[in-house]
Design a protein around this motif. Structure first.
Motif, short mmCIF file in Angstrom:
data_model
loop_
_atom_site.label_atom_id
_atom_site.label_comp_id
_atom_site.label_asym_id
_atom_site.label_seq_id
_atom_site.Cartn_x
_atom_site.Cartn_y
_atom_site.Cartn_z
N LEU A 237 0.88 -1.12 -0.01
CA LEU A 237 -0.04 0.09 -0.04
C LEU A 237 0.76 1.14 -0.01
N HIS A 238 0.74 2.06 -1.05
CA HIS A 238 1.41 3.31 -1.16
C HIS A 238 0.47 4.42 -1.08
N LEU A 239 0.81 5.35 -0.14
CA LEU A 239 0.05 6.69 0.15
C LEU A 239 0.75 7.60 -0.70
N PHE A 240 0.32 8.48 -1.66
CA PHE A 240 0.60 9.62 -2.08
C PHE A 240 -0.07 10.73 -1.79
N LEU A 280 4.73 -0.94 2.94
CA LEU A 280 4.00 0.25 3.11
C LEU A 280 5.12 1.36 2.84
N LYS A 281 4.46 2.47 1.83
CA LYS A 281 5.62 3.37 1.54
C LYS A 281 4.60 4.60 1.29
N THR A 283 4.67 8.18 -0.23
CA THR A 283 5.22 8.94 -1.61
C THR A 283 4.79 10.38 -1.60
N CYS A 284 5.61 11.04 -2.07
CA CYS A 284 5.42 12.79 -2.18
C CYS A 284 5.04 13.09 -0.71
N ALA A 285 5.77 12.43 0.47
CA ALA A 285 5.49 12.86 1.79
C ALA A 285 6.84 12.60 2.54
N PRO A 286 7.81 13.46 2.18
CA PRO A 286 9.28 13.39 2.72
C PRO A 286 9.28 13.38 4.05
N HIS A 287 8.30 14.36 4.52
CA HIS A 287 8.32 14.42 6.09
C HIS A 287 8.23 13.12 6.94
N TYR A 288 7.70 12.03 6.24
CA TYR A 288 7.58 10.71 6.97
C TYR A 288 8.89 10.29 7.45
N PHE A 289 10.02 10.62 6.47
CA PHE A 289 11.25 10.07 6.93
C PHE A 289 11.90 10.84 8.32
N ARG A 290 11.33 12.11 8.52
CA ARG A 290 11.48 12.81 9.81
C ARG A 290 10.73 11.78 10.96
N HIS A 322 10.49 -2.75 -3.14
CA HIS A 322 10.30 -1.99 -2.09
C HIS A 322 11.22 -1.49 -1.18
N GLN A 323 11.99 -0.59 -1.96
CA GLN A 323 13.29 -0.31 -1.80
C GLN A 323 13.25 1.13 -0.64
N THR A 324 14.13 0.73 0.23
CA THR A 324 14.12 2.05 1.32
C THR A 324 14.75 3.25 0.62
N THR A 325 14.15 4.23 0.78
CA THR A 325 14.51 5.55 0.29
C THR A 325 14.86 6.65 1.21
N LYS A 326 15.07 7.93 0.85
CA LYS A 326 14.95 9.04 1.63
C LYS A 326 13.83 9.73 1.27
#
Length: 430
Positions: A237-240, A280-281, A283-290, A322-326
């Motif tokens: 499931l990917h959230l955009f 789960l991923k 996307t277009c939500a970079p603040h998730y990594f914070r 399902h690769q880890t990203t920044k």
């Protein structure tokens, strides 16, 4: 300077980190410094919410290879979605789409130099008659192929063809848990058609991913959608998070979540992530990594989605679906090729770096000044530039461009304020 010399110069202060994606940090056990391949150096000081970089990374002399290339195979589409990034959607394939020969030449050029996941998108890729031929062509040249579809054109016969073409995963867009919500975005009857397409592919054993564009009108359905995706046996499931480009500009004021709501739902997503039930991923939500790094102390490490590719035995950063990203990977780990061959940092950031009809893809990837700027987090401005999380988040460059006309400006939909940052000064500068 040699690795050994650097290690002797900074034996205790420096630690080595291996980068499998641009600016993505994986702690190595070696206390000496390594500067080979995609190794970088960071000086760290411990703070309450995690280790944060004090200085900029020493970047590799050559850029990391692209992990994902999104190819807009056609501008044609059978739907007219209100949040589509395109304004000029056509009913059928266009004579400006890359021809079969031109598309094969592009794929061969990419495969000769890189091994990314090639995502066949649109428009709607299934309106293109040669799409499965092109998928097979890419697979035969060593690329992993994914197909991004609205699902409504997937018949039993088409699902079999998709499997036989070697497509590794199909993503289907569902923007709600029921027809009333989904069809508000994509047109009457299309919720049921998308689920029928999902079922055809499931019967063929194709790996399936559900994509959901999150807005004010469907965010409250996320928990139900999560349960539905689990029950139907999807792989991911990917959230955009909505980016205001194309038709999205017209609905930005009415449909985009407030920043506080973004934070709420990304924290909810983190809590689902640590349940280990599905890939789960965000996307277009970079603040998730914070958020991940702020909350990871609760479980003593990063959530399972950030390690799953290792469990699957991926030996190269481009091998996992399902690769880890920044956070924002525009021009860093991903890029977008339009149906005419124009190359962009991503599908939402309208800064062309050239056309593959005129310039080889590798040349564009390696030498574009636009990409080079995006790859350097020290060029970020506003609170993104001052933020200690900029190496793992980076803010959405497309939303910054939409809000400020500058892709290096601060992310407009992040509530986090770096300690000591003067918000009023940032607003005055903008």
């Amino acid at each position: 300077m040699s690795n050994a010399a650097l290690g002797q110069k900074h034996p205790a202060k420096w630690r080595s980190y291996f980068v499998t994606e641009p600016n993505q940090l994986f702690d190595s056990s070696d206390e000496t410094v390594a500067v080979e391949g995609h190794f970088i150096l960071l000086s760290f000081k411990m703070m309450a919410h995690n280790a944060v970089p004090e200085v900029s990374p020493l970047l590799s002399p050559s850029p990391a290879p692209p992990r994902l290339i999104f190819w807009e195979t056609t501008a044609g589409c059978n739907l007219r979605c209100v949040h589509c990034r395109r304004l000029d959607v056509l009913d059928q394939v266009s004579d400006t789409d890359l021809s079969t020969d031109a598309a094969q030449a592009m794929i061969a050029d990419i495969a000769q130099n890189f091994k990314p996941i090639l995502v066949l998108s649109g428009g709607e890729p299934l309106v293109r008659p040669d799409i499965l031929e092109l998928a097979s062509f890419a697979r035969d040249r060593g690329l992993r192929v994914a197909l991004a579809t609205n699902g409504t054109l997937v018949t039993a016969e088409k699902a079999k063809g998709i499997r036989e073409a070697g497509v590794a995963r199909v993503s289907i867009s569902l923007d709600g848990v029921c027809a009333a919500t989904h069809d508000r975005f994509r047109g009457a009857g299309n919720f049921d058609r998308a689920l029928a397409g999902f079922d055809h592919l499931k019967r063929e054993g194709v790996s399936l991913q559900i994509n959901m564009t999150v807005t004010r009108f469907n965010a409250e359905e996320l928990p139900q959608l999560y349960e539905m995706v689990l029950a139907r046996g999807a792989s991911a499931l990917h959230l955009f998070m909505l980016v205001p480009v194309g038709c999205g500009v017209q609905i930005a004021e009415t449909d985009m979540l407030p920043s506080e709501e973004y934070e709420k739902w990304l924290n909810w997503f983190y809590e689902r992530d640590i349940e280990r039930k599905i890939e789960l991923k965000a996307t277009c939500a970079p603040h998730y990594f914070r958020i991940v790094r702020q909350r990871s102390k609760e479980i003593g490490g990063l959530p399972p989605s950030h390690h799953r590719q290792e469990a699957k035995g991926a030996t190269h950063p481009n091998q996992s679906l399902h690769q880890t990203t920044k956070g924002c990977l525009a021009g860093q780990g991903v890029c977008f090729v339009s149906h005419t061959g124009e190359v962009f940092p991503c599908g939402y950031l309208p800064l062309s770096v050239g056309n593959i009809r005129a310039t080889p893809f590798k040349t564009l990837w390696d030498t574009s000044p636009v990409f080079e700027k995006l790859r350097n987090p020290d060029k970020l401005e506003g609170k993104c530039g001052a933020c200690s999380f900029k190496y793992v988040c980076g803010g959405c460059r497309a939303r910054a461009y939409y809000a400020h006309g500058d892709e290096q400006a601060e992310e407009p939909h992040c509530i986090y304020v770096p300690p000591g940052f003067n918000v009023s000064s940032s607003c005055d500068a903008l």
